[in-house]
Write a protein that holds these residues in place. Structure first.
Motif, PDB file in Angstrom:
ATOM      1  N   ILE A   1       2.592  10.220  14.337  1.00 36.57           N
ATOM      2  CA  ILE A   1       2.372   8.950  13.474  1.00 36.57           C
ATOM      3  C   ILE A   1       1.618   8.163  14.310  1.00 36.57           C
ATOM      4  N   ILE A   2       1.995   8.238  15.734  1.00 34.08           N
ATOM      5  CA  ILE A   2       1.058   7.304  16.799  1.00 34.08           C
ATOM      6  C   ILE A   2      -0.447   7.780  16.407  1.00 34.08           C
ATOM      7  N   GLU A   3      -1.010   8.856  16.447  1.00 32.44           N
ATOM      8  CA  GLU A   3      -2.414   9.299  16.184  1.00 32.44           C
ATOM      9  C   GLU A   3      -2.898   8.836  15.029  1.00 32.44           C
ATOM     10  N   ARG A   4      -2.356   9.114  13.888  1.00 31.97           N
ATOM     11  CA  ARG A   4      -2.781   8.691  12.839  1.00 31.97           C
ATOM     12  C   ARG A   4      -3.067   7.166  12.392  1.00 31.97           C
ATOM     13  N   THR A   5      -2.109   6.497  13.002  1.00 29.27           N
ATOM     14  CA  THR A   5      -2.109   5.061  12.943  1.00 29.27           C
ATOM     15  C   THR A   5      -3.196   4.567  13.893  1.00 29.27           C
ATOM     16  N   VAL A   6      -3.548   5.041  15.168  1.00 28.32           N
ATOM     17  CA  VAL A   6      -4.453   4.589  16.100  1.00 28.32           C
ATOM     18  C   VAL A   6      -5.700   4.987  15.204  1.00 28.32           C
ATOM     19  N   ARG A   7      -5.993   6.156  14.580  1.00 23.76           N
ATOM     20  CA  ARG A   7      -7.344   6.590  14.019  1.00 23.76           C
ATOM     21  C   ARG A   7      -7.730   5.453  13.157  1.00 23.76           C
ATOM     22  N   ARG A   8      -6.557   4.905  12.343  1.00 24.61           N
ATOM     23  CA  ARG A   8      -7.146   3.760  11.466  1.00 24.61           C
ATOM     24  C   ARG A   8      -7.393   2.554  11.940  1.00 24.61           C
ATOM     25  N   GLY A   9      -7.138   2.327  13.339  1.00 26.33           N
ATOM     26  CA  GLY A   9      -7.221   1.212  14.019  1.00 26.33           C
ATOM     27  C   GLY A   9      -5.807   0.319  13.923  1.00 26.33           C
ATOM     28  N   GLY A  10      -4.947   0.654  13.760  1.00 28.97           N
ATOM     29  CA  GLY A  10      -3.763  -0.080  13.275  1.00 28.97           C
ATOM     30  C   GLY A  10      -2.865  -0.146  14.417  1.00 28.97           C
ATOM     31  N   THR A  11      -1.875  -0.832  14.088  1.00 27.59           N
ATOM     32  CA  THR A  11      -0.859  -1.201  14.890  1.00 27.59           C
ATOM     33  C   THR A  11       0.484  -0.337  14.445  1.00 27.59           C
ATOM     34  N   LEU A  12       1.331   0.162  15.401  1.00 24.48           N
ATOM     35  CA  LEU A  12       2.507   0.893  14.946  1.00 24.48           C
ATOM     36  C   LEU A  12       3.685  -0.055  15.510  1.00 24.48           C
ATOM     37  N   LEU A  13       4.566  -0.381  14.291  1.00 23.87           N
ATOM     38  CA  LEU A  13       5.572  -1.355  14.620  1.00 23.87           C
ATOM     39  C   LEU A  13       6.718  -0.737  14.471  1.00 23.87           C
ATOM     40  N   ILE A  14       7.531  -0.635  15.514  1.00 27.27           N
ATOM     41  CA  ILE A  14       8.852  -0.005  15.232  1.00 27.27           C
ATOM     42  C   ILE A  14      10.075  -1.012  15.394  1.00 27.27           C
TER      43      ILE A  14
ATOM     44  N   ASN B   1      -2.048  -0.426   9.292  1.00 30.44           N
ATOM     45  CA  ASN B   1      -0.724  -0.353  10.360  1.00 30.44           C
ATOM     46  C   ASN B   1       0.362   0.416   9.865  1.00 30.44           C
ATOM     47  N   THR B   2       1.268   0.994  10.626  1.00 30.35           N
ATOM     48  CA  THR B   2       2.547   1.931  10.152  1.00 30.35           C
ATOM     49  C   THR B   2       3.661   0.944  10.741  1.00 30.35           C
ATOM     50  N   ILE B   3       4.588   0.953   9.824  1.00 32.21           N
ATOM     51  CA  ILE B   3       6.307   0.608  10.396  1.00 32.21           C
ATOM     52  C   ILE B   3       7.099   1.859  10.265  1.00 32.21           C
ATOM     53  N   LEU B   4       7.608   2.051  11.571  1.00 31.70           N
ATOM     54  CA  LEU B   4       8.316   3.084  11.722  1.00 31.70           C
ATOM     55  C   LEU B   4      10.091   2.855  11.787  1.00 31.70           C
ATOM     56  N   PHE B   5      10.743   3.618  11.001  1.00 32.77           N
ATOM     57  CA  PHE B   5      11.983   3.257  11.264  1.00 32.77           C
ATOM     58  C   PHE B   5      12.832   4.512  11.768  1.00 32.77           C
ATOM     59  N   GLY B   6      13.508   4.504  12.603  1.00 33.52           N
ATOM     60  CA  GLY B   6      14.313   5.619  13.356  1.00 33.52           C
ATOM     61  C   GLY B   6      15.979   5.401  13.341  1.00 33.52           C
ATOM     62  N   GLY B   7      16.428   4.842  12.462  1.00 34.80           N
ATOM     63  CA  GLY B   7      17.953   4.854  12.334  1.00 34.80           C
ATOM     64  C   GLY B   7      18.348   4.472  10.910  1.00 34.80           C
ATOM     65  N   PHE B   8      19.704   4.354  10.716  1.00 31.93           N
ATOM     66  CA  PHE B   8      20.117   3.912   9.546  1.00 31.93           C
ATOM     67  C   PHE B   8      19.879   2.717   9.219  1.00 31.93           C
TER      68      PHE B   8
END
Length: 452
Positions: A227-240, A350-357
């Motif tokens: 997830i990090i790599e594809r977001t960075v390739r787009r020049g984006g921010t990963l927001l968690i 950008n990517t918004i990543l959720f890791g919980g309920f």
């Protein structure tokens, strides 16, 4: 006669409050805030069916807001008894309750200033002074040592995993043994202990957050890397968006694993949540309550740049360079993450990543279900960012793990009460308990009273 009623956490995953009553005495197990759907949030303003002053003690299983967040309101309404909790839960509760009180005061002030609230004036449910009074009533207890409660009851706390300090609670009262699961964590979690088996009980009250689901298999560290790599390739921010207690530390752990292996892309990592920063530092204070050696704690804490002040947070939001931002709250219901969402959600980079309920009615649930826009601070924000999930990072036991914990009882309890779950999840767990264990299981309704 001993009775049980659920004043919250019945038919929903929020607002957990379970009341034991005997001979005019009352003990409340957990005292959580309702979150998510508006009709649930409005329950926070409703009077409890019992007077706050009539409750003799509160037993807190852990510090998350949906289990502890109503305590300042309870105290404001007249509760003066002790609040029993493990030492780590006491410390984490201080962070969570003070933050909740501050945010409620701040949100009310902001709504009044901007004029977007329907209430004139908008009010806070409680304030900082109420949280401080609640915290003064905490009484820390140890794991695995019975503690005497008002009215002749005793309670024994056992490790539940889930978050730092979380416990199951075994209460003996009026010749009955009643066990509350609180929120159960995952087995084989790299940071937290496994939920400890309880030998026996007459009655069991078990959560069912993931009662109808099994967490996806796979390596969460490797999935996070992708997830990090594809977001960075787009020049984006990963927001968690991450719960300040639990998920934030878990994310730091997996980022540390990637960095140690030389597989973390060369982008800055920010932990933009004062409460999450303080919670991370509590790993050092309560080292006996988790699996991590002190040197690993040091390394994990060094993965991110910590941002405490508002100006620093604004600078992160304003930066258009690729980066990783961890910020609370985990369901995007409040906190600094909302400002990041306003800035990051509209861009497909950008990517918004959720890791919980993600509970029903929260922005997090809306986003994972594909919402094209979300409302923040009275403004509709378009959503064009990638939405990703890592459900195996949830701090909650899944259906198989809930059954594993229940199977640890050496003899059949008289009855199991299934709480803290949405209807489908609770019903699925009830069916499994009946089919696989042959036990009587019931899903209580709000305020329903049971004789034990």
């Amino acid at each position: 006669m001993l009775t049980l009623s659920s004043l919250g956490g019945a038919g929903t995953v929020t607002g957990s409050k379970h009341l034991l009553s005997h001979d005019g005495r009352r003990i409340l197990i957990d005292c959580g805030l309702f979150q998510g759907l508006k009709n649930l949030r409005e329950l926070n303003w409703a009077q409890l069916p019992v007077e706050a002053s009539s409750i003799d003690a509160v037993i807190l299983t852990h510090a998350h807001l949906d289990h502890s967040g109503y305590l300042p309101k309870l105290v404001r309404d007249g509760f003066r008894g002790p609040i029993f909790a493990t030492a780590a839960t006491k410390d984490v509760s201080e962070l969570i309750l003070m933050d909740s009180a501050h945010l409620q005061e701040k949100d009310a002030e902001y709504a009044n200033r901007k004029g977007y609230s329907k209430h004139k004036p908008a009010l806070a449910l409680y304030g900082v002074a109420d949280a401080e009074r609640a915290l003064s009533q905490f009484r820390p207890v140890s794991f695995d040592k019975p503690v005497k409660l008002p009215g002749g009851a005793t309670a024994t706390y056992r490790h539940a995993g889930h978050i730092l300090g979380a416990a199951t609670v075994d209460i003996e009262w009026a010749g009955r043994r009643v066990v509350f699961s609180g929120d159960l964590g995952r087995y084989d979690d790299p940071m937290l202990p496994d939920p400890v088996a309880v030998p026996e009980a007459d009655y069991v009250i078990v959560e069912s957050t993931y009662g109808n689901r099994v967490h996806e298999a796979g390596d969460p560290t490797e999935m996070l890397r992708a997830i990090i790599e594809r977001t960075v390739r787009r020049g984006g921010t990963l927001l968690i968006p991450a719960f300040a207690v639990g998920r934030a530390q878990s994310m730091l752990y997996h980022l540390w694993k990637l960095k140690t292996a030389g597989r973390l892309p060369d982008v800055p990592v920010f932990l933009d949540s004062p409460m999450a920063i303080d919670a991370t530092e509590l790993l050092h204070t309560h080292s006996a309550d988790h699996r991590l050696p002190p040197e690993v704690c040091d390394d994990i804490c060094a993965v991110a740049t910590y941002t405490r002040d508002v100006e620093g947070s604004k600078a992160i939001t304003a930066s258009r360079y690729p980066k990783i931002v961890i910020s609370a709250s985990g369901m995007a219901t409040g906190g600094r993450v909302l400002h990041h969402l306003k800035a990051d959600a509209p861009s497909p980079k950008n990517t918004i990543l959720f890791g919980g309920f993600q509970a029903a009615g929260t922005r997090g649930r809306a986003l994972v279900q594909g919402a094209q826009e979300i409302k923040i601070h009275g403004e509709w924000i378009p959503v064009r960012a990638e939405i990703a999930e890592l459900p195996m990072l949830s701090a909650h036991a899944d259906s198989n793990e809930l059954m594993r914990w229940l199977s640890g009882f050496r003899k059949r309890p008289n009855r199991v009460f299934i709480v803290h779950g949405e209807d489908e999840a609770s019903e699925a767990l009830r069916v499994r308990i009946d089919r696989e264990l042959g036990w009587e299981a019931t899903t209580p309704r709000q305020d329903q009273v049971f004789e034990l």
